[in-house]
Motif scaffolding. Sequence first.
Motif, PDB file in Angstrom:
ATOM      1  N   GLN A  92      16.689  24.818  -8.194  1.00 34.40           N
ATOM      2  CA  GLN A  92      17.091  23.503  -8.685  1.00 34.40           C
ATOM      3  C   GLN A  92      16.658  22.445  -7.675  1.00 34.40           C
ATOM      4  O   GLN A  92      16.626  22.707  -6.473  1.00 34.40           O
ATOM      5  N   ARG A  93      16.372  21.290  -8.205  1.00 37.48           N
ATOM      6  CA  ARG A  93      15.845  20.253  -7.316  1.00 37.48           C
ATOM      7  C   ARG A  93      16.800  19.913  -6.181  1.00 37.48           C
ATOM      8  O   ARG A  93      16.379  19.646  -5.068  1.00 37.48           O
ATOM      9  N   ASN A  94      18.104  19.971  -6.469  1.00 41.10           N
ATOM     10  CA  ASN A  94      19.050  19.620  -5.397  1.00 41.10           C
ATOM     11  C   ASN A  94      19.197  20.711  -4.323  1.00 41.10           C
ATOM     12  O   ASN A  94      19.903  20.528  -3.349  1.00 41.10           O
ATOM     13  N   LYS A  95      18.505  21.850  -4.512  1.00 38.67           N
ATOM     14  CA  LYS A  95      18.547  22.912  -3.498  1.00 38.67           C
ATOM     15  C   LYS A  95      17.276  22.933  -2.635  1.00 38.67           C
ATOM     16  O   LYS A  95      17.184  23.689  -1.674  1.00 38.67           O
ATOM     17  N   LYS A 117       9.416  17.090  -6.439  1.00 38.43           N
ATOM     18  CA  LYS A 117      10.513  17.100  -5.477  1.00 38.43           C
ATOM     19  C   LYS A 117      10.111  17.880  -4.222  1.00 38.43           C
ATOM     20  O   LYS A 117      10.349  17.452  -3.085  1.00 38.43           O
TER      21      LYS A 117
END
Length: 245
Positions: A92-95, A117
């Motif tokens: 996931q992008r937030n990881k 990202k």
Amino acid sequence: MDDHTTTSDEAVLKTLRRNLASIQERIESACERSERVSEDVHLVAVTKYADWSWVQRLAKLHHQFGENRPQQLVERQHQLPQMHWHLIGQLQRNKVRSVLPYCGLIHSVDSLKLFQKLSDVATELNLKPEVLLQINISGEQSKSGFTVSEIKERWTVLAGHHQSVSVRGFMTMAPAEQDPEQARATFRGLREFRDSLLQRRDQLPATWSLDQLSMGMSGDFEVAIEEGATIVRVGSALFNGLTRS
Ligand SMILES: *Cc1c(COP(=O)(O)O)cnc(C)c1O
């Protein structure tokens, strides 16, 4: 009391050694059948379901590991930093920020947004990650990854990020079937797609070799090798015969 631990330690190591030898033999036979050299095929030991104690034993025998969860990869990488940790599962992008410094090759770049990202974070952290683009060869809606036409349409955008991300090739997953022959068309499709891009070398960034094809798991890695895999991701066949304590 240590005796017991030692004995089971040795039993685990013995099983791992035997499984590894058998997989390597099968890799070599598949290479012979397809007139390839086995040095061109790399085995990534997929440890996602493996007990930590098994991973520690395996680290004495093998150095390329694959995890599909970023969090578990980071934790395990901290324990065994000398190993090469491949990320093979959805990211996931937030990881991205938390995992990027700790992983080797990322096999599972499955969207343009994720790619962008990765490029942003890599630039910020002054890293140059090596990645594979995950391709959904069959184009089934339910599967993740770029479709072939998406890659073709977006190639210029992707290639625009060559300063920050290095695309080494492609990864795909075949539909889970009983008969490994069913996977052949998918694997062949990925190789032919890659070859078609290589024919337009002038449109590729010079540093993007596209020489790596990550395809094949426990049930179908031999077929994948016959169709050109350079990386096979094997989990269950490697830990066969071990039971959790
Ligand atoms: C789990 C997994 C594998 C290994 O699967 P096995 O059938 O256990 O060998 C390979 N690739 C990916 C992406 C996986 O998630």
